[in-house]
Design an enzyme around this catalytic site. Structure first.
Site, short mmCIF file in Angstrom:
data_model
loop_
_atom_site.label_atom_id
_atom_site.label_comp_id
_atom_site.label_asym_id
_atom_site.label_seq_id
_atom_site.Cartn_x
_atom_site.Cartn_y
_atom_site.Cartn_z
NE ARG A 16 -0.30 0.90 4.81
CZ ARG A 16 -0.61 0.80 6.08
NH1 ARG A 16 -1.65 0.08 6.43
NH2 ARG A 16 0.09 1.42 7.00
CG MET A 18 4.73 7.17 -0.69
SD MET A 18 6.09 8.24 -0.21
CE MET A 18 5.89 8.30 1.55
CG ASP A 37 3.53 -4.49 3.47
OD1 ASP A 37 3.42 -4.53 4.72
OD2 ASP A 37 3.43 -3.43 2.84
CG ASP A 58 9.16 -8.91 10.45
OD1 ASP A 58 9.72 -7.81 10.30
OD2 ASP A 58 8.81 -9.34 11.56
CB VAL A 59 12.02 -5.25 6.69
CG1 VAL A 59 11.30 -5.13 5.37
CG2 VAL A 59 11.45 -4.30 7.75
CE1 TYR A 150 8.99 7.42 10.29
CE2 TYR A 150 9.38 9.80 10.25
CZ TYR A 150 9.06 8.62 9.59
OH TYR A 150 8.81 8.65 8.23
CB THR A 185 0.71 7.16 2.52
OG1 THR A 185 1.26 7.41 3.82
CG2 THR A 185 1.61 7.74 1.46
CB THR A 188 0.18 10.98 6.61
OG1 THR A 188 -0.19 10.62 5.27
CG2 THR A 188 1.68 11.16 6.70
P1 NDP Z 1 2.48 3.04 4.83
O1 NDP Z 1 2.27 2.84 6.30
O2 NDP Z 1 1.32 3.41 4.00
O3 NDP Z 1 3.20 1.76 4.20
C1 NDP Z 1 4.30 1.16 4.83
C2 NDP Z 1 4.11 -0.34 4.80
O4 NDP Z 1 5.23 -0.96 5.49
C3 NDP Z 1 2.84 -0.80 5.56
O5 NDP Z 1 2.11 -1.73 4.81
C4 NDP Z 1 3.43 -1.38 6.82
O6 NDP Z 1 2.58 -2.35 7.46
C5 NDP Z 1 4.70 -2.01 6.29
N1 NDP Z 1 5.56 -2.50 7.36
C6 NDP Z 1 5.60 -2.12 8.66
N2 NDP Z 1 6.44 -2.89 9.35
C7 NDP Z 1 6.96 -3.79 8.49
C8 NDP Z 1 7.87 -4.88 8.61
N3 NDP Z 1 8.43 -5.20 9.79
N4 NDP Z 1 8.19 -5.58 7.51
C9 NDP Z 1 7.63 -5.30 6.32
N5 NDP Z 1 6.73 -4.31 6.13
C10 NDP Z 1 6.41 -3.56 7.21
O7 NDP Z 1 3.63 4.15 4.73
P2 NDP Z 1 4.05 5.22 3.62
O8 NDP Z 1 3.78 4.70 2.28
O9 NDP Z 1 3.53 6.53 4.03
O10 NDP Z 1 5.62 5.28 3.91
C11 NDP Z 1 6.60 4.59 3.18
C12 NDP Z 1 7.97 5.04 3.66
O11 NDP Z 1 8.09 6.47 3.50
C13 NDP Z 1 8.22 4.78 5.15
O12 NDP Z 1 9.56 4.38 5.33
C14 NDP Z 1 7.99 6.14 5.80
O13 NDP Z 1 8.69 6.29 7.02
C15 NDP Z 1 8.49 7.08 4.71
N6 NDP Z 1 7.95 8.42 4.79
C16 NDP Z 1 6.60 8.64 4.75
C17 NDP Z 1 6.11 9.94 4.77
C18 NDP Z 1 4.66 10.25 4.68
O14 NDP Z 1 4.31 11.44 4.86
N7 NDP Z 1 3.78 9.31 4.39
C19 NDP Z 1 7.03 11.08 4.89
C20 NDP Z 1 8.43 10.74 4.91
C21 NDP Z 1 8.86 9.45 4.86
P3 NDP Z 1 1.79 -1.97 8.84
O15 NDP Z 1 0.43 -1.57 8.44
O16 NDP Z 1 1.78 -3.24 9.63
O17 NDP Z 1 2.55 -0.88 9.53
#
Ligand code: NDP
Length: 247
Positions: A16, A18, A37, A58-59, A150, A185, A188
């Site tokens: 989901r 970005m 994911d 799981d990363v 964070y 996203t 947020t």
């Molecule tokens: P989302 O939360 O929409 O997507 C991130 C995905 O990563 C989720 O599906 C989440 O699952 C998954 N995830 C969490 N933990 C793990 C894990 N251990 N192993 C594998 N996957 C995992 O986030 P965004 O698309 O908004 O963000 C993407 C990246 O951009 C992130 O690194 C974020 O920090 C960064 N970012 C985002 C900003 C924003 O404004 N949106 C701004 C700046 C940076 P779950 O639902 O379980 O958490």
């Protein structure tokens, strides 16, 4: 001809947000893409169509990384693009920050990126070329109220990116960090641990006066994944509507 023809990419957190946006564009530009994911991303992969596969991952787990890289190689060949995108954000005042939650940020946002690079580089060496895009944040470039856990991880991603660029350049593997501002996203907009009104406020306070859309980060990630950025490594790429320009 696509901008990513002959590329095999792994995008973490790709179910989901970005990550899914990056996958869609990569596929349109000719790449074979594995989205991984911790949540179920089968439907996303199906929607994105042929040449896209979802793998549960799981990363924070080395064995998961080893399985994902080995299975990607079997399916599509050696990996030559890695987007370390998976992340979490829980914004808390200092007094409410627990040790467990601090460690969880470290494990996912920082250790996960380190593991991803270490496990994927041998595959990139087989490919003879590679581009690693580590997703940091503008939170990795300045202090952020209520964001110690964070912010610590996003600064770390920036530092690790520079170290990796120095170490992997000799293998023709480039490593860059991307620093998004506030992007629309689930992280947020649907996150109980992030104050939505604060998000809107931050968006409106940047020079462009708005929150960004995932595609505006995707276009930058696409450039870094492609050979168009062939002389860029160890660098920081910001897309934040000008948010930190005034700092
Ligand atoms: P989302 O939360 O929409 O997507 C991130 C995905 O990563 C989720 O599906 C989440 O699952 C998954 N995830 C969490 N933990 C793990 C894990 N251990 N192993 C594998 N996957 C995992 O986030 P965004 O698309 O908004 O963000 C993407 C990246 O951009 C992130 O690194 C974020 O920090 C960064 N970012 C985002 C900003 C924003 O404004 N949106 C701004 C700046 C940076 P779950 O639902 O379980 O958490």
């Amino acid at each position: 001809m696509g901008r990513l023809d002959s590329k095999v990419a792994i995008i973490t957190g790709g179910a989901r947000g970005m990550g899914a946006s990056h996958a869609e564009k990569f596929l349109a530009e000719g790449a074979k893409v594995v989205i991984t994911d911790i949540i179920d991303g089968k439907k996303t992969a199906e929607k994105l169509g042929k040449n896209c596969t979802f793998m549960k991952h799981d990363v924070t787990k080395r064995e998961d990384w080893e399985r994902v890289v080995a299975d990607t190689e079997k399916l599509y060949g050696p990996v030559n693009v890695l987007v370390n995108n998976a992340g979490i954000a829980k914004i808390r005042p200092w007094e409410q920050q627990t040790d467990d939650e601090f460690e969880m940020h470290y494990k996912i946002n920082q250790f996960g990126v380190y593991l991803g690079m270490q496990v994927t580089v041998p595959s990139m060496q087989k490919a003879g070329v590679g581009s690693i895009v580590n997703i940091s944040s503008i939170a990795g470039m300045r202090g952020n109220p209520n964001g110690i856990a964070y912010t610590a991880t996003k600064f770390a991603v920036r530092g690790m990116t520079m170290c990796a660029a120095l170490d992997f350049g000799k293998y023709n593997i480039r490593v860059n960090s991307v620093h998004p501002g506030v992007i629309r996203t689930p992280m947020t907009m649907e996150n109980p641990d992030v104050d939505k009104s604060l998000v809107e406020q931050m968006g409106e306070s940047n020079p462009l006066g708005r929150i960004g859309d995932p595609i505006e980060i995707t276009n930058l990630v696409l450039y870094l994944a492609s050979d168009e950025s062939s002389f860029s490594t160890g660098s920081e790429f910001i897309a934040d509507g000008g948010q930190i320009a005034g700092l």
